[in-house]
Design an enzyme around this catalytic site. Sequence first.
Site, short mmCIF file in Angstrom:
data_model
loop_
_atom_site.label_atom_id
_atom_site.label_comp_id
_atom_site.label_asym_id
_atom_site.label_seq_id
_atom_site.Cartn_x
_atom_site.Cartn_y
_atom_site.Cartn_z
CG HIS A 388 -1.82 1.16 1.37
ND1 HIS A 388 -3.15 1.10 1.04
CD2 HIS A 388 -1.60 2.42 1.80
CE1 HIS A 388 -3.71 2.28 1.25
NE2 HIS A 388 -2.79 3.11 1.72
CD GLU A 389 1.51 3.78 3.68
OE1 GLU A 389 1.79 4.81 3.03
OE2 GLU A 389 0.46 3.66 4.34
CG HIS A 392 0.34 6.19 -0.72
ND1 HIS A 392 -0.74 6.66 -1.42
CD2 HIS A 392 -0.17 5.62 0.41
CE1 HIS A 392 -1.85 6.39 -0.76
NE2 HIS A 392 -1.53 5.75 0.35
CG HIS A 395 0.83 8.61 -7.19
ND1 HIS A 395 -0.44 8.77 -6.66
CD2 HIS A 395 0.85 9.37 -8.31
CE1 HIS A 395 -1.14 9.58 -7.44
NE2 HIS A 395 -0.38 9.95 -8.44
#
Length: 595
Positions: A388-389, A392, A395
Amino acid sequence: MTTYNSRNEVPLQEKWNLKDIYSDQQKWEKDYQQIEEMAIKLKASDGKITDGNTLYQFLKQKEELSYKLNKLYAFAMLSVDEDTRETKAQSLLDRAKQLNVKVSSSTSFFMPFLLNLDEETLKSYIAEDDRLTYFEQDLLESFRYKKHVLNKEQEEILSQLSEALSAPGHTFGMMNNADIKFGEVTNDHGKQVELTRGMYAKLIEDEDRNKRKEAYKAYYKPYVQLRNSIASTLSAAIKNNVTLAKIRQYPSALEKALFGDNVPKEVYENLIATTKNNIAPLHQYSRIRKEKLQVEELRQYDLSVPLVKGIKQVISYEEAYEIMCKALAPLGQEYIATLKEFKKSRYIDVRETPGKRSGAYNLGIYGIHPYILLNHRDDLDSLFTLVHECGHGVHSKLSSQHQPQITARYSIFVAEVASTVNEVLLINYLLENETNPEIRNHLLNHFIDQFKGTFFTQVMFAEFEKKTHEMAQAGMPLNVEVFNQTYETLFREYNGEDIVFDDEVKYGWSRIPHFYRPFYVYKYATGFASAIHLATKILEGDQTTLSSYLEFLKSGSSDYPLELLKKTGVDLTTPYPIENTLCRFEELVNEFSLL
């Protein structure tokens, strides 16, 4: 699980490297002094911007100051998060916050000045100086805010009040991360030990119901004890939001929060309404959980335990990283190469240690690189958190590489898309590559629970925020009783009548840090819905979707969030993405019910 008594015990490769920001504190102090001097120069521009050249010089200096201030603030914040008890780091962060207020005050004249210009004058300035083309979109975007910006003196007062207005969130953060001491639980050797967040995350999933109950009671104990203090901080935060919305002439605090992303309130309201209209599969899942656990009364401490017993997957950090790279291979070689760089170059702080900030996050710093905080526990949840992290993080990295500073920082609205696409790709990879039927069923159960936490729980939180802000706007009191009643009612509506309530359930609002970032949590749900669509298309081999998605990751804030998503084929102004997501959840629950 690997545990450490101090940060010094953690291997260097599992700690982020803050020297990439400042090699020593002397350089931090030098930037601090330069920022103070630059702020004075910027303030001196008040009344002296009269043409294209002077406008460009001001904006250029303001962007240079912003770059330095972001570095300075990030270094201080990351230093604090390594150990929230460390007073030296806390002092740096306090100074960075004070400096931020000074900078904000020194530039507060600019927005009222800009919006006092007519659009034709601004366009004539831009035509005078080609260099202003870089700032043109940003300048014209500012005109959207025209009726919400106050005069110069009022804006300066508000900027000086910013630290005081953020005090409720800061106070809760200090209570939650540094001061709260949980109750005691019994360890494997029969001794009473103080519960930690990391231990709680493990124990609430323990197959032994007595251990779950004990951990649950111990975890909620300080929140119940501090209920009046926390209610006071949350009430103040909500009232601040409502007051600022009124001062800036927004119809509501919700619409103020949505304005920056240009998201109509109907998107928010549609999310809640569509979810509640399709809530039956979630209630069905509660009944399935009660049946599979074979309990007479389903309680909140029964909602996280895996329903497939005897499966305890131990996944080391090294193994988790390898699995992540394989699972995300459909995103292409460039994506995987970026992920490998994160680990090699120490962008990630991996382990839980005493005093370290709880949870996980990604912080992108333009011109440097992302920093990712984890509290890795060598389990399946930690694998998902890593994936998940890192979503980020990639991105942030790609937007920083492909966008200029002015458009590199993406909106939080689109942030959760990148992280959740990764999670959907991960669960697909795990399910496809698992031959053991029991483990496969465990993974399916895990995905349903992830789905529930990332989508349904966040929609419930979003409705709690909406209701409490509407109460404040109507002048109604906000206190422990009001928060308890509102939260308990919503919890029943979302989770169904099969759950028997312990007294602690109604205090769930008191432990949610996101409530101090108004109307933030709904973006997890819209991001999840977008991700379900995109990941499905990518896994089907849709090269157009893959290409548009990778472009999306490089786009920063070069367009409004809803428009960026539309370019990938996701239109959140229609009910379809939410309905599609809820259909997928129903399919998963039906499949699991047959096992």
